[in-house]
Design a protein around this motif. Structure first.
Motif, PDB file in Angstrom:
ATOM      1  N   LEU A 233       0.837  -1.189  -0.156  1.00 41.98           N
ATOM      2  CA  LEU A 233       0.144   0.103  -0.054  1.00 41.98           C
ATOM      3  C   LEU A 233       0.885   1.325   0.015  1.00 41.98           C
ATOM      4  CD1 LEU A 233      -2.905  -0.766   2.476  1.00 41.98           C
ATOM      5  CD2 LEU A 233      -2.972  -0.501   0.014  1.00 41.98           C
ATOM      6  N   ALA A 234       2.184   0.926   0.481  1.00 43.15           N
ATOM      7  CA  ALA A 234       2.884   2.371   0.700  1.00 43.15           C
ATOM      8  C   ALA A 234       3.277   2.601  -0.704  1.00 43.15           C
ATOM      9  CB  ALA A 234       3.959   1.928   1.549  1.00 43.15           C
ATOM     10  N   GLY A 235       3.635   1.744  -1.400  1.00 44.87           N
ATOM     11  CA  GLY A 235       4.285   1.798  -2.961  1.00 44.87           C
ATOM     12  C   GLY A 235       3.420   2.279  -3.696  1.00 44.87           C
ATOM     13  N   LEU A 236       2.034   1.771  -3.474  1.00 38.78           N
ATOM     14  CA  LEU A 236       0.913   2.297  -4.380  1.00 38.78           C
ATOM     15  C   LEU A 236       0.562   3.806  -4.085  1.00 38.78           C
ATOM     16  CD1 LEU A 236      -1.505  -0.846  -4.692  1.00 38.78           C
ATOM     17  CD2 LEU A 236      -0.385   0.533  -6.484  1.00 38.78           C
ATOM     18  N   SER A 237       0.517   4.045  -2.880  1.00 43.43           N
ATOM     19  CA  SER A 237      -0.040   5.546  -2.278  1.00 43.43           C
ATOM     20  C   SER A 237       0.940   6.590  -2.506  1.00 43.43           C
ATOM     21  CB  SER A 237      -0.311   5.337  -0.909  1.00 43.43           C
ATOM     22  OG  SER A 237      -1.099   4.325  -0.292  1.00 43.43           O
ATOM     23  N   VAL A 238       2.127   6.137  -2.522  1.00 42.62           N
ATOM     24  CA  VAL A 238       3.183   7.463  -2.475  1.00 42.62           C
ATOM     25  C   VAL A 238       3.167   7.594  -4.044  1.00 42.62           C
ATOM     26  CG1 VAL A 238       5.553   8.076  -2.761  1.00 42.62           C
ATOM     27  CG2 VAL A 238       4.511   7.147  -0.738  1.00 42.62           C
ATOM     28  N   LEU A 239       3.245   6.432  -5.140  1.00 41.82           N
ATOM     29  CA  LEU A 239       3.432   6.698  -6.462  1.00 41.82           C
ATOM     30  C   LEU A 239       2.000   7.612  -6.959  1.00 41.82           C
ATOM     31  CD1 LEU A 239       5.120   5.806  -8.918  1.00 41.82           C
ATOM     32  CD2 LEU A 239       3.017   4.157  -9.181  1.00 41.82           C
ATOM     33  N   HIS A 240       0.550   7.142  -6.264  1.00 36.29           N
ATOM     34  CA  HIS A 240      -0.303   7.652  -6.836  1.00 36.29           C
ATOM     35  C   HIS A 240      -0.556   9.168  -6.308  1.00 36.29           C
ATOM     36  CE1 HIS A 240      -4.815   8.080  -7.239  1.00 36.29           C
ATOM     37  NE2 HIS A 240      -4.828   8.867  -6.102  1.00 36.29           N
ATOM     38  N   ALA A 241       0.368   9.450  -5.417  1.00 38.72           N
ATOM     39  CA  ALA A 241       0.203  10.920  -4.874  1.00 38.72           C
ATOM     40  C   ALA A 241       1.208  11.795  -5.470  1.00 38.72           C
ATOM     41  CB  ALA A 241       0.189  11.079  -3.431  1.00 38.72           C
ATOM     42  N   LEU A 242       2.530  11.208  -5.920  1.00 31.88           N
ATOM     43  CA  LEU A 242       3.508  12.262  -5.846  1.00 31.88           C
ATOM     44  C   LEU A 242       4.318  11.971  -7.379  1.00 31.88           C
ATOM     45  CD1 LEU A 242       5.115  11.717  -2.524  1.00 31.88           C
ATOM     46  CD2 LEU A 242       4.026  13.741  -3.385  1.00 31.88           C
ATOM     47  N   VAL A 243       4.276  10.815  -8.033  1.00 29.51           N
ATOM     48  CA  VAL A 243       5.180  10.397  -8.888  1.00 29.51           C
ATOM     49  C   VAL A 243       4.684  10.278 -10.527  1.00 29.51           C
ATOM     50  CG1 VAL A 243       6.988   9.036  -9.693  1.00 29.51           C
ATOM     51  CG2 VAL A 243       6.500   9.506  -7.175  1.00 29.51           C
ATOM     52  N   PRO A 244       4.715  11.210 -11.238  1.00 30.61           N
ATOM     53  CA  PRO A 244       4.446  10.912 -12.802  1.00 30.61           C
ATOM     54  C   PRO A 244       5.288  10.063 -13.465  1.00 30.61           C
ATOM     55  CG  PRO A 244       5.496  13.239 -12.739  1.00 30.61           C
ATOM     56  CD  PRO A 244       5.360  12.509 -11.269  1.00 30.61           C
ATOM     57  N   PRO A 245       4.815   9.157 -14.268  1.00 29.43           N
ATOM     58  CA  PRO A 245       3.622   9.287 -15.379  1.00 29.43           C
ATOM     59  C   PRO A 245       2.221   8.694 -14.644  1.00 29.43           C
ATOM     60  CG  PRO A 245       5.035   7.628 -15.997  1.00 29.43           C
ATOM     61  CD  PRO A 245       5.701   8.090 -14.898  1.00 29.43           C
ATOM     62  N   HIS A 246       2.109   8.406 -13.340  1.00 29.46           N
ATOM     63  CA  HIS A 246       1.231   8.080 -12.848  1.00 29.46           C
ATOM     64  C   HIS A 246      -0.074   9.079 -13.248  1.00 29.46           C
ATOM     65  CE1 HIS A 246      -2.431   6.934 -10.003  1.00 29.46           C
ATOM     66  NE2 HIS A 246      -1.589   5.798  -9.931  1.00 29.46           N
ATOM     67  N   PRO A 247      -1.251   8.474 -13.556  1.00 31.73           N
ATOM     68  CA  PRO A 247      -2.537   9.469 -13.882  1.00 31.73           C
ATOM     69  C   PRO A 247      -2.874  10.446 -13.143  1.00 31.73           C
ATOM     70  CG  PRO A 247      -3.050   7.050 -14.520  1.00 31.73           C
ATOM     71  CD  PRO A 247      -1.687   7.046 -13.600  1.00 31.73           C
ATOM     72  N   GLY A 248      -2.768  10.126 -11.670  1.00 23.85           N
ATOM     73  CA  GLY A 248      -3.263  11.305 -10.799  1.00 23.85           C
ATOM     74  C   GLY A 248      -2.253  12.080 -10.530  1.00 23.85           C
ATOM     75  N   PRO A 249      -1.041  12.232 -10.589  1.00 23.22           N
ATOM     76  CA  PRO A 249      -0.180  13.354 -10.577  1.00 23.22           C
ATOM     77  C   PRO A 249      -0.246  14.075 -11.904  1.00 23.22           C
ATOM     78  CG  PRO A 249       0.941  11.726  -9.438  1.00 23.22           C
ATOM     79  CD  PRO A 249      -0.045  11.271 -10.056  1.00 23.22           C
ATOM     80  N   LEU A 250      -0.305  13.339 -13.099  1.00 24.11           N
ATOM     81  CA  LEU A 250      -0.311  13.958 -14.361  1.00 24.11           C
ATOM     82  C   LEU A 250      -1.605  14.765 -14.536  1.00 24.11           C
ATOM     83  CD1 LEU A 250       0.560  11.024 -16.929  1.00 24.11           C
ATOM     84  CD2 LEU A 250       1.834  13.187 -16.245  1.00 24.11           C
ATOM     85  N   ILE A 251      -2.815  14.341 -13.710  1.00 20.49           N
ATOM     86  CA  ILE A 251      -4.099  15.329 -13.918  1.00 20.49           C
ATOM     87  C   ILE A 251      -3.708  16.699 -13.119  1.00 20.49           C
ATOM     88  CG2 ILE A 251      -6.228  15.553 -13.237  1.00 20.49           C
ATOM     89  CD1 ILE A 251      -6.610  12.619 -13.615  1.00 20.49           C
ATOM     90  N   ALA A 252      -2.943  16.585 -12.031  1.00 19.24           N
ATOM     91  CA  ALA A 252      -2.578  17.632 -11.304  1.00 19.24           C
ATOM     92  C   ALA A 252      -1.704  18.561 -11.923  1.00 19.24           C
ATOM     93  CB  ALA A 252      -2.098  17.272  -9.762  1.00 19.24           C
ATOM     94  N   ILE A 253      -0.797  17.920 -12.617  1.00 18.46           N
ATOM     95  CA  ILE A 253       0.315  18.752 -13.361  1.00 18.46           C
ATOM     96  C   ILE A 253      -0.468  19.458 -14.484  1.00 18.46           C
ATOM     97  CG2 ILE A 253       1.986  18.651 -15.078  1.00 18.46           C
ATOM     98  CD1 ILE A 253       3.285  16.308 -13.177  1.00 18.46           C
ATOM     99  N   ASP A 254      -1.400  18.955 -15.257  1.00 17.15           N
ATOM    100  CA  ASP A 254      -2.064  19.696 -16.109  1.00 17.15           C
ATOM    101  C   ASP A 254      -2.920  20.537 -15.656  1.00 17.15           C
ATOM    102  OD1 ASP A 254      -2.940  19.602 -19.107  1.00 17.15           O
ATOM    103  OD2 ASP A 254      -4.830  19.256 -18.143  1.00 17.15           O
ATOM    104  N   SER A 255      -3.486  20.404 -14.662  1.00 13.74           N
ATOM    105  CA  SER A 255      -4.450  21.573 -14.001  1.00 13.74           C
ATOM    106  C   SER A 255      -3.660  22.744 -13.605  1.00 13.74           C
ATOM    107  CB  SER A 255      -5.201  20.902 -12.758  1.00 13.74           C
ATOM    108  OG  SER A 255      -6.068  19.696 -13.348  1.00 13.74           O
ATOM    109  N   LEU A 256      -2.735  22.650 -12.922  1.00 14.07           N
ATOM    110  CA  LEU A 256      -1.844  23.665 -12.403  1.00 14.07           C
ATOM    111  C   LEU A 256      -0.546  24.175 -13.310  1.00 14.07           C
ATOM    112  CD1 LEU A 256      -1.242  21.723  -8.685  1.00 14.07           C
ATOM    113  CD2 LEU A 256      -3.005  23.555  -9.434  1.00 14.07           C
ATOM    114  N   GLY A 257      -0.519  23.476 -14.295  1.00 14.69           N
ATOM    115  CA  GLY A 257       0.378  24.106 -15.252  1.00 14.69           C
ATOM    116  C   GLY A 257       1.959  23.958 -14.917  1.00 14.69           C
ATOM    117  N   ALA A 258       1.907  22.687 -14.085  1.00 18.98           N
ATOM    118  CA  ALA A 258       3.371  22.745 -13.571  1.00 18.98           C
ATOM    119  C   ALA A 258       4.346  21.872 -14.370  1.00 18.98           C
ATOM    120  CB  ALA A 258       3.222  21.848 -12.175  1.00 18.98           C
TER     121      ALA A 258
END
Length: 218
Positions: A147-172
């Motif tokens: 769960l730790a591996g999945l959770s951290v990846l989901h929250a912090l590391v692209p190219p996971h879809p979650g961070p990519l959506i945040a990057i696109d929304s914020l223009g990061a």
């Protein structure tokens, strides 16, 4: 107002814990009851309560429900076909028992790159359960690491879809986000995964669920 909201959240959480742990109600029903208690404690009227609930549930099901169902199907196929067995055999052949939580954290980190968190969880459940059973280790020792591996990846590391959506929304900046994400992710996985799992396994020394494993778990 802020104090009332905090108390409402605490009341909702307490309701969920009591219903699941002591009353033994299904977690989904407990979550429904807890959300209702929280809304009432926060001062919401009954019309808004039901409207908000149906809107929220509908949005969640439309956004992730299909992914969870498909992921559950894949997990079931892995168990029935022996795929989970093969994965676990490979892991245990290459990994000493004391390093198993570290291996599961790394595997979850890699597997989770293309998947949403919910799908990754349901796919990894059979692998975690079989690995814990074969290694004769508490399920939480292996599960928390995964769960730790999945959770951290989901929250912090692209190219996971979650961070990519945040990057696109914020223009990061993608490269900067990836770099800082990895700097934060690696120690976070270590601390919240294998290191935290050791004391948790002593607190909750529950073996893998034999009902889930069936005949293949022996």
């Amino acid at each position: 107002m802020t104090g009332q909201l905090v108390l409402a959240a605490l009341a909702g959480i307490a309701t969920i814990v009591i219903l699941i742990v002591w009353v033994k109600i299904h977690p989904f029903l407990a979550l429904m009851a807890g959300s209702g208690v929280m809304a009432i404690a926060a001062g919401a009227n009954y019309v808004d309560l039901f409207a908000s609930f149906t809107t929220g549930v509908g949005a969640t099901i439309s956004g992730t429900g299909l992914l969870i169902v498909l992921g559950s199907i894949i997990g079931t196929l892995m168990v029935g076909s022996g795929g989970a067995d093969a994965i676990v055999d490979t892991i245990l052949d290459k990994t000493p028992i004391k390093r198993l939580p570290w291996a599961m954290a790394l595997i979850a980190f890699v597997i989770g790159i293309p998947l949403f968190f919910e799908v990754g969880v349901v796919i990894l459940i059979p692998v975690v359960m079989f690995a814990a059973r074969r290694a004769k280790q508490p399920a939480i020792l292996v599960g928390i690491s995964a769960l730790a591996g999945l959770s951290v990846l989901h929250a912090l590391v692209p190219p996971h879809p979650g961070p990519l959506i945040a990057i696109d929304s914020l223009g990061a900046n993608l490269g900067m986000t990836l770099g800082f994400g990895l700097i934060i992710a690696i120690p976070t996985v270590i601390l919240s995964g294998p290191l935290l799992a050791k004391p948790m396994a002593r607190w909750v020394p529950v073996p893998a669920n034999e009902d889930f494993l069936g005949a293949k778990g022996g």
